[in-house]
Design a protein around this motif. Structure first.
Motif, PDB file in Angstrom:
ATOM      1  N   GLY A 120      -9.348  16.407   0.704  1.00  0.00           N
ATOM      2  CA  GLY A 120      -8.685  16.807   1.947  1.00  0.00           C
ATOM      3  C   GLY A 120      -8.245  15.621   2.761  1.00  0.00           C
ATOM      4  O   GLY A 120      -7.481  15.779   3.728  1.00  0.00           O
ATOM      5  N   GLU A 121      -8.671  14.422   2.393  1.00  0.00           N
ATOM      6  CA  GLU A 121      -8.307  13.223   3.130  1.00  0.00           C
ATOM      7  C   GLU A 121      -7.096  12.543   2.481  1.00  0.00           C
ATOM      8  O   GLU A 121      -6.767  12.783   1.327  1.00  0.00           O
ATOM      9  CB  GLU A 121      -9.486  12.233   3.166  1.00  0.00           C
ATOM     10  N   THR A 122      -6.471  11.664   3.259  1.00  0.00           N
ATOM     11  CA  THR A 122      -5.378  10.829   2.771  1.00  0.00           C
ATOM     12  C   THR A 122      -5.893   9.399   2.661  1.00  0.00           C
ATOM     13  O   THR A 122      -6.477   8.861   3.606  1.00  0.00           O
ATOM     14  CB  THR A 122      -4.168  10.892   3.697  1.00  0.00           C
ATOM     15  N   PHE A 123      -5.660   8.786   1.523  1.00  0.00           N
ATOM     16  CA  PHE A 123      -6.179   7.452   1.241  1.00  0.00           C
ATOM     17  C   PHE A 123      -5.015   6.476   1.107  1.00  0.00           C
ATOM     18  O   PHE A 123      -4.008   6.774   0.460  1.00  0.00           O
ATOM     19  CB  PHE A 123      -7.001   7.463  -0.050  1.00  0.00           C
ATOM     20  N   THR A 124      -5.163   5.325   1.744  1.00  0.00           N
ATOM     21  CA  THR A 124      -4.165   4.261   1.645  1.00  0.00           C
ATOM     22  C   THR A 124      -4.640   3.272   0.584  1.00  0.00           C
ATOM     23  O   THR A 124      -5.679   2.631   0.739  1.00  0.00           O
ATOM     24  CB  THR A 124      -3.975   3.557   2.992  1.00  0.00           C
ATOM     25  N   LEU A 125      -3.843   3.152  -0.480  1.00  0.00           N
ATOM     26  CA  LEU A 125      -4.279   2.397  -1.654  1.00  0.00           C
ATOM     27  C   LEU A 125      -3.220   1.369  -2.042  1.00  0.00           C
ATOM     28  O   LEU A 125      -2.016   1.593  -1.826  1.00  0.00           O
ATOM     29  CB  LEU A 125      -4.509   3.337  -2.841  1.00  0.00           C
ATOM     30  N   PRO A 126      -3.646   0.236  -2.623  1.00  0.00           N
ATOM     31  CA  PRO A 126      -2.665  -0.719  -3.158  1.00  0.00           C
ATOM     32  C   PRO A 126      -1.799  -0.047  -4.228  1.00  0.00           C
ATOM     33  O   PRO A 126      -2.256   0.846  -4.946  1.00  0.00           O
ATOM     34  CB  PRO A 126      -3.539  -1.829  -3.766  1.00  0.00           C
ATOM     35  N   THR A 127      -0.560  -0.477  -4.312  1.00  0.00           N
ATOM     36  CA  THR A 127       0.391   0.148  -5.238  1.00  0.00           C
ATOM     37  C   THR A 127       0.199  -0.369  -6.664  1.00  0.00           C
ATOM     38  O   THR A 127       1.054  -1.031  -7.256  1.00  0.00           O
ATOM     39  CB  THR A 127       1.830  -0.110  -4.774  1.00  0.00           C
TER      40      THR A 127
ATOM     41  N   PHE B 277       0.828  -1.197   0.000  1.00  0.00           N
ATOM     42  CA  PHE B 277       0.000   0.000   0.000  1.00  0.00           C
ATOM     43  C   PHE B 277       0.866   1.251   0.000  1.00  0.00           C
ATOM     44  O   PHE B 277       2.028   1.241   0.417  1.00  0.00           O
ATOM     45  CB  PHE B 277      -0.924   0.008   1.219  1.00  0.00           C
ATOM     46  N   GLY B 278       0.260   2.355  -0.482  1.00  0.00           N
ATOM     47  CA  GLY B 278       0.884   3.666  -0.438  1.00  0.00           C
ATOM     48  C   GLY B 278      -0.167   4.708  -0.106  1.00  0.00           C
ATOM     49  O   GLY B 278      -1.365   4.497  -0.333  1.00  0.00           O
ATOM     50  N   ASP B 279       0.260   5.853   0.412  1.00  0.00           N
ATOM     51  CA  ASP B 279      -0.657   6.915   0.826  1.00  0.00           C
ATOM     52  C   ASP B 279      -0.760   7.980  -0.266  1.00  0.00           C
ATOM     53  O   ASP B 279       0.254   8.403  -0.844  1.00  0.00           O
ATOM     54  CB  ASP B 279      -0.182   7.556   2.123  1.00  0.00           C
ATOM     55  N   VAL B 280      -2.006   8.431  -0.529  1.00  0.00           N
ATOM     56  CA  VAL B 280      -2.268   9.481  -1.505  1.00  0.00           C
ATOM     57  C   VAL B 280      -3.208  10.495  -0.867  1.00  0.00           C
ATOM     58  O   VAL B 280      -4.295  10.131  -0.403  1.00  0.00           O
ATOM     59  CB  VAL B 280      -2.906   8.926  -2.792  1.00  0.00           C
ATOM     60  N   THR B 281      -2.769  11.765  -0.820  1.00  0.00           N
ATOM     61  CA  THR B 281      -3.602  12.846  -0.293  1.00  0.00           C
ATOM     62  C   THR B 281      -4.256  13.558  -1.468  1.00  0.00           C
ATOM     63  O   THR B 281      -3.586  13.964  -2.424  1.00  0.00           O
ATOM     64  CB  THR B 281      -2.765  13.841   0.517  1.00  0.00           C
ATOM     65  N   ILE B 282      -5.589  13.721  -1.398  1.00  0.00           N
ATOM     66  CA  ILE B 282      -6.346  14.326  -2.477  1.00  0.00           C
ATOM     67  C   ILE B 282      -7.020  15.589  -1.967  1.00  0.00           C
ATOM     68  O   ILE B 282      -7.762  15.553  -0.974  1.00  0.00           O
ATOM     69  CB  ILE B 282      -7.387  13.351  -3.040  1.00  0.00           C
ATOM     70  N   THR B 283      -6.754  16.716  -2.612  1.00  0.00           N
ATOM     71  CA  THR B 283      -7.381  18.003  -2.274  1.00  0.00           C
ATOM     72  C   THR B 283      -8.084  18.542  -3.506  1.00  0.00           C
ATOM     73  O   THR B 283      -7.836  18.099  -4.628  1.00  0.00           O
ATOM     74  CB  THR B 283      -6.340  19.013  -1.792  1.00  0.00           C
TER      75      THR B 283
END
Length: 696
Positions: A370-377, A345-351
């Motif tokens: 505005g949240e950070t999402f933990t997603l499969p790479t 997984f990796g973290d992606v912040t979306i604004t």
């Protein structure tokens, strides 16, 4: 009544004694002799008369009849003629008229027809009979079943007998398996006769000796098993593929070119041990598989592996850690291998702007901006959505080693539509145009207190909101000559105005409008100017084709900057700034009467377009070089109105058109100002034009 006619007696009339009266007399028939009938002519006389009559008839027939002769091939053919025809030597004697005939001979096809015999001349006809087909019996040595071709086309045959072959010289080809084709020219005599052709056939095979290691392998060609190695096989000529197979070993295919009669021995074939099979399943499915670095496919699948050796297998899938296994298999083995992959997984912040938009990941609502999402790479589709705005969409591959961010700038529907309209285009003649999206109210003209003002510079309140494209430069001689190849801008006092990169001059307003229509047609746009007999008689304000700028567009593009109206091309005060444009400078003193003595732009007349810097909108030569024809008809207003004119296109009637901007002939304060207005209709050597078009 032979003497007198009987006269009827009327009543009350006296009888006439003188009238004759016929009296009946008695009749006695003559006596006939009781002897037999007696012939008038004797039989001999009758015979003589008959012979004379027949002779007369024959004489008449001979005089009237004509000869009918048939020249036949073969010469001994029988000829029969319908009707009364007397055979006479090689022909017939017939009376004039139509006759049907038939010519026949043994071994030939009969031929019938019709002839017309005239009374003028004898008749001679040539008839050639066609021979009946013949038959050909093919006898082969050795005796084998054959196929027979006549002139390259196969004919029906049975046990070597081909029937009904048309007579004549034919190319006979005999085909049979395992022998070379036999071909010969044969004269088919026809006449329903049977001829014999003896064909000595040559073998079409060669002996091929085949060995293998280990021995005992099965040998087959084209699916037909020939035996086991070692083996000497008869192979028919041609390019053959020999299959050599043995249980628990890999089948080997050997291409063998075979030439008839040329025996050969193949090199001993080494049979390698058969592969083993690895049945691979991954969790989750779809993992890519490499064997010893070579890509094989995606799980689940059966992977063939060389037996009796170790293999390095690697499994990888987006969003999961790769897995490696070392395996070996025996010949013919079937093994199962299940591989479990661990997600990474990796973290992606979306604004977003504006904030608080909904975030969809791979089509599913995941949260808000505005949240950070933990997603499969692995690759993901990110959609950011907010009411009243167009969706923002992108793709991203998260990383376990680096935190990533996505910023979505949301556009309204209007903004999104304009984002798809190019900011710069190139028209069909090669000139560049820039997109203008005015949304301004400004005052066109000049104040009465402005120094150098003319009476026609009446103040007008303008609201300009309709977007348009406008040429970055004036139309050049090169561009115009694509429309009028022979046009010349001429020269002035020996200074050429005709070079390709110079602005086109010496054209009327009507010439410029016709160029715009030509350019519209070339680029597949609707023409703006309506014409009759080569003269402009009106325009279509809804058309999307090329035209000249309206006066309001030209004034806005040349003067309007941050809510204020610029006075000169270089600013709001004299003197002329250095390299501000092409005006009547000191180098033009031999051409024009008045010049700017302290200014030198190095061009006595016109300059190549774009020789000087652009204005704040990226447009060149809005002042200087050449004055410019304007779309609007020329008029003088009555004064400033309290109501703004919206996107004006000029009056409906007039004899002249507006000319805006100074030229290389101008040095005075009046002409150098951007509010300077001129007018005209005919060509001048210091007036050109630039193109524009509305964006609908």
């Amino acid at each position: 009544m032979t003497a007198k006619e009987a006269v009827p007696v009327r009543e009350n009339e006296p009888a006439n004694d003188d009238a004759s009266v016929i009296q009946p007399i008695g009749f006695t028939p003559a006596q006939v002799s009781s002897g037999g009938n007696k012939l008038l002519l004797s039989p001999k006389a009758i015979a003589v008369v008959a012979s004379l009559c027949f002779g007369a008839l024959m004489l008449v027939y001979l005089l009237v009849a004509r000869s009918l002769i048939f020249e036949t091939q073969p010469a001994d053919a029988d000829v029969s003629v319908s009707g009364f025809a007397v055979r006479l030597g090689d022909g017939h004697l017939v009376l004039p008229g139509s006759y049907r005939y038939t010519v026949s001979a043994t071994g030939y096809l009969p031929q019938s027809g019709e002839v017309e015999i005239s009374s003028d001349s004898n008749s001679r006809h040539a008839v050639k009979l066609e021979r009946l087909p013949g038959h050909l019996q093919v006898i082969t040595e050795p005796a084998v079943p054959v196929r027979i071709l006549v002139n390259g086309a196969e004919v029906d045959s049975s046990e070597g007998l081909a029937k009904s072959i048309p007579a004549g010289r034919k190319r006979i080809t005999v085909l049979t398996e395992r022998y070379l084709p036999f071909s010969k020219e044969v004269e088919i005599e026809g006449l329903d006769n049977t001829q014999t052709l003896t064909a000595s056939l040559r073998p079409a095979w060669a002996n091929v000796h085949i060995t293998s290691n280990p021995a005992g392998a099965t040998v087959s060609v084209e699916g037909k098993i020939l035996g086991t190695t070692p083996l000497t096989a008869e192979l028919v000529q041609g390019d053959r593929v020999v299959d050599i197979s043995l249980p628990d070993h890999k089948t080997v295919q050997i291409p063998v070119p075979v030439t008839a009669g040329v025996d050969q021995t193949l090199q001993t074939v080494d049979l390698a041990a058969a592969d083993g099979t690895l049945r691979v399943v991954s969790n989750p499915p779809g993992a890519s598989i490499t064997v010893n670095g070579e890509y094989r496919g995606q799980a689940p699948m059966d992977v063939a592996l060389a037996s009796n050796r170790r293999h390095q297998l690697r499994f990888f899938l987006d969003g999961y850690r790769s897995v490696e296994h070392t395996v070996d298999v025996r010949a013919g083995d079937l093994r199962d291998l299940n591989v479990d992959l661990t997600a990474v997984f990796g973290d992606v912040t979306i604004t977003s702007s504006p904030p608080e938009a909904q975030v969809f990941i791979d089509g599913r609502l995941a949260g808000v901006a505005g949240e950070t999402f933990t997603l499969p790479t692995r690759s993901h589709t990110i959609t950011v959505r907010k009411a009243g705005y167009e969706d923002y969409q992108t793709t991203i591959v998260p990383s376990s080693k680096l935190k990533q961010s996505v910023r979505a700038i949301l556009l309204t529907g209007e903004q999104a539509r304009w984002s798809n309209v190019p900011a710069e285009i190139t028209h069909g003649a090669g000139g560049k145009m820039l997109l203008m999206r005015p949304s301004s109210e400004f005052t066109m003209g000049s104040s009465r207190r402005e120094q150098g003002r003319q009476a026609n510079e009446v103040l007008r309140k303008i609201s300009l909101t309709r977007p348009f494209y406008i040429g970055t430069t004036e139309v050049t001689n090169r561009e115009y000559r694509r429309y009028q190849r022979m046009h010349s801008s001429s020269h002035t006092n020996g200074v050429s105005l005709d070079n390709d990169s110079l602005p086109v001059v010496n054209i009327s307003w009507n010439d410029a409008a016709l160029f715009c229509n030509w350019l519209s047609a070339r680029d597949g746009l609707k023409e703006v100017y309506r014409t009759e007999r080569g003269r402009v008689v009106g325009f279509d304000g809804s058309a999307n084709g090329y035209r000249m700028p309206t006066e309001a567009e030209w004034a806005w593009a040349a003067r309007y900057e941050r809510g204020a109206m610029r006075k000169f091309p270089w600013g709001n005060a004299l003197p002329v700034g250095k390299n501000s444009g092409n005006y009547a400078d000191s180098s033009a003193g031999q051409i024009v009467p008045a010049v700017l003595r302290t200014y030198n732009d190095n061009y006595a007349a016109t300059a190549p377009v774009g020789s000087f810097g652009p204005n704040h909108l990226g447009l060149f030569d809005m002042g200087g070089n050449v004055s410019e024809w304007i779309h609007d008809l020329y008029t003088i207003g009555t004064g400033l109105s309290t109501r703004a004119e919206e996107n004006p296109v000029g009056p409906q009637e007039g004899d002249y058109h507006v000319v805006r901007g100074s030229s290389w002939r101008h040095a005075g304060l009046t002409e150098l100002r951007l509010s300077y207005r001129d007018y005209g209709a005919e060509a001048r050597d210091d007036v050109g034009f630039r193109v524009a078009r509305w964006v609908n």
